[in-house]
Enzyme design. Structure first.
Site, short mmCIF file in Angstrom:
data_model
loop_
_atom_site.label_atom_id
_atom_site.label_comp_id
_atom_site.label_asym_id
_atom_site.label_seq_id
_atom_site.Cartn_x
_atom_site.Cartn_y
_atom_site.Cartn_z
N THR A 16 0.94 -1.29 -0.14
CA THR A 16 0.07 0.12 -0.08
C THR A 16 0.94 1.34 -0.21
OG1 THR A 16 -0.23 -0.28 2.46
CG2 THR A 16 -2.12 -1.09 1.09
N LYS A 41 4.02 -6.84 3.77
CA LYS A 41 3.76 -5.33 3.68
C LYS A 41 3.48 -4.75 5.05
CE LYS A 41 0.55 -3.38 3.23
NZ LYS A 41 -0.37 -2.63 4.16
N THR A 67 -0.78 -2.19 10.48
CA THR A 67 -1.28 -2.81 9.35
C THR A 67 -0.26 -3.60 8.76
OG1 THR A 67 -2.94 -1.25 8.94
CG2 THR A 67 -2.07 -2.22 7.01
N GLU A 121 6.03 4.88 7.31
CA GLU A 121 5.77 5.94 6.50
C GLU A 121 6.57 7.30 6.96
OE1 GLU A 121 1.06 4.54 5.52
OE2 GLU A 121 1.67 6.02 7.37
N ASN A 133 -0.12 10.36 5.74
CA ASN A 133 -1.42 10.22 6.23
C ASN A 133 -2.66 11.24 6.06
OD1 ASN A 133 -1.52 7.52 7.77
ND2 ASN A 133 0.54 8.16 8.08
N THR A 159 -6.44 10.38 -0.88
CA THR A 159 -6.62 11.46 -1.97
C THR A 159 -5.44 11.28 -2.84
OG1 THR A 159 -5.60 13.30 -0.55
CG2 THR A 159 -8.31 13.02 -1.06
#
Length: 409
Positions: free
Chosen positions: A159, A185, A196, A282, A404, A409
């Site tokens: 992702t 992942k 996640t 991230e 995040n 979007t």
């Protein structure tokens, strides 16, 4: 393949998730995501012993329920169908129906009973599955054993990850080569108890499902459940392992003379993947490893290590290369573990900062330079017992907020 010795385990630098005998994979782009591959398949040519562990979030996505049902039938699987870009979570009865449809479509394509197929999804929560992209393309997945197929599968499960995550190791059991590999992942919504993240582990070891579950639980507690990026646990997280038995070793149990060798193989595979997930947090620039010794128990050591590596203040200090050991000892103090406030040692890298809770003279410039490395170690000794444990995480950067803030979007 070039093998690098790691105790009794050999790392196979060119190994992939299909290196263990019996496994094939495929991955492709269907349009669920804008660019990258978003549909993948693992296939085993024999019924494989299977075991899985799932997110501790009480909100669990439909694919997890379907996978639990499949494994509960016989403890065996032959395939996993997985998509990224849509989590199929919080989608009600339609989401549940879609997960079963995915399972049936993959089973029909592979000519398997439906209970031999697991389903996994990851991506945005709360959107209905784009089944018009997924179902027609299942038959366009052509599982094979080439490196390019492994790379395509690795990409299909990502992702917000910036890179694929895979590893492969080999050892001897009963004098036979046993291989284990994994693909994972995970980048955000990462907290101990698996979130996640998805991890798929393949091996050609001969082992029954209940013993595989036992080994997986132990390995997960020491690896995947010792990582954190941001303190969030998601709805879809799963680690699933399949064992084809094609190495033809004697069936593994805790009484087997090579049981420890097998559990070390599994733990090393899971640790590799866990650290890759933490490193790819991230916006992250640094992998942080926290080592805690001298705790009242191993569990308490891990709890303290998780608290430290999960502290936003510690994470931002690492990002800012600020040798602020006060944030570390404060995290110890709120971790809930037994500690003597007058007896704690803290080091960053090899540089001692605190001894018996008393500050030591050190060069701030030297510690600051160390904190600019890609890998940083924080060591804490509680000096109250013999417990030891580790946890992994990453720094917290401006980019985490940017990623995040615009995830949908």
């Amino acid at each position: 393949m070039v093998l690098i010795k790691e105790s009794s385990i050999q790392k196979m630098e060119k190994g992939t998730i299909v290196t263990p005998a019996g496994f094939q994979v495929s991955g492709m782009h269907t349009g669920v995501k804008r660019k990258r591959h978003d549909l993948g398949l693992i296939y085993c040519d024999v019924p494989a012993s299977a075991a899985a562990l799932y997110t501790q979030n009480i909100i669990q996505a439909a694919p997890l329920q379907v996978t639990k049902e499949s494994i509960a039938q016989e403890g065996k699987l032959q395939a996993v169908i997985v998509n990224s870009g849509n989590a199929n979570a919080c989608t009600g009865k339609q989401g549940e129906a879609d997960a079963y449809i995915m399972r049936q479509a993959a089973a029909d394509y592979l000519s398997l009973p439906e209970q031999m197929v697991a389903v996994s999804s990851t991506g945005i929560i709360g959107l209905e599955m784009p089944m018009d992209h997924i179902i027609p393309n299942i038959e366009n997945l052509h599982p094979a054993t080439h490196a390019k197929d492994a790379a395509a599968f690795n990409e299909s499960i990502l992702t917000t990850d910036t890179c694929s995550k895979s590893t492969c190791h080999q050892t001897l059991i009963d004098g036979k080569k046993v291989t284990m590999a994994g693909s994972a992942k995970g980048s955000g919504m990462i907290e101990p108890n698996m979130g996640t993240m998805l991890a798929f582990v393949t091996t050609d070891a001969a082992i029954e499902p209940d013993m595989l579950h036992l080994a997986l639980k132990e390995a997960t507690d020491k690896t995947f459940n010792c990582i954190t990026v941001d303190g969030d646990t998601s709805t879809n997280d799963m680690v699933l392992t399949m064992a084809s038995g094609k190495a033809a070793n004697n069936t593994l149990t805790p009484e087997h003379s090579d049981w420890v060798n097998f559990t070390e193989l599994l733990q090393q595979t899971c640790e590799d993947l866990a650290k890759m997930i933490a490193r790819d947090g991230e916006g992250a620039t640094t992998l942080i490893e926290v080592e805690v010794n001298g705790a009242g128990s191993n569990d308490e050591a891990v709890k303290a290590a998780k608290t430290i590596v999960g502290s936003s203040l510690v994470k931002t200090a690492v990002y800012g290369a600020d040798p602020n050991w006060g944030r570390i000892i404060a995290a110890v103090g709120r971790s809930g573990v037994k500690a003597d406030a007058e007896a704690i040692d803290v080091s960053i890298g090899t540089i001692p900062l605190l001894e018996n809770s008393q500050p030591l003279p050190f060069s701030e410039a030297e510690v600051s330079d160390y904190l600019k490395n890609d890998d940083v170690t924080i060591a804490v000794n509680l000096n109250v017992g013999n417990g030891a444990g580790r946890a992994w995480g990453c720094d917290l950067t401006y980019d985490y907020v940017r990623i995040n803030a615009s995830y949908r979007t």
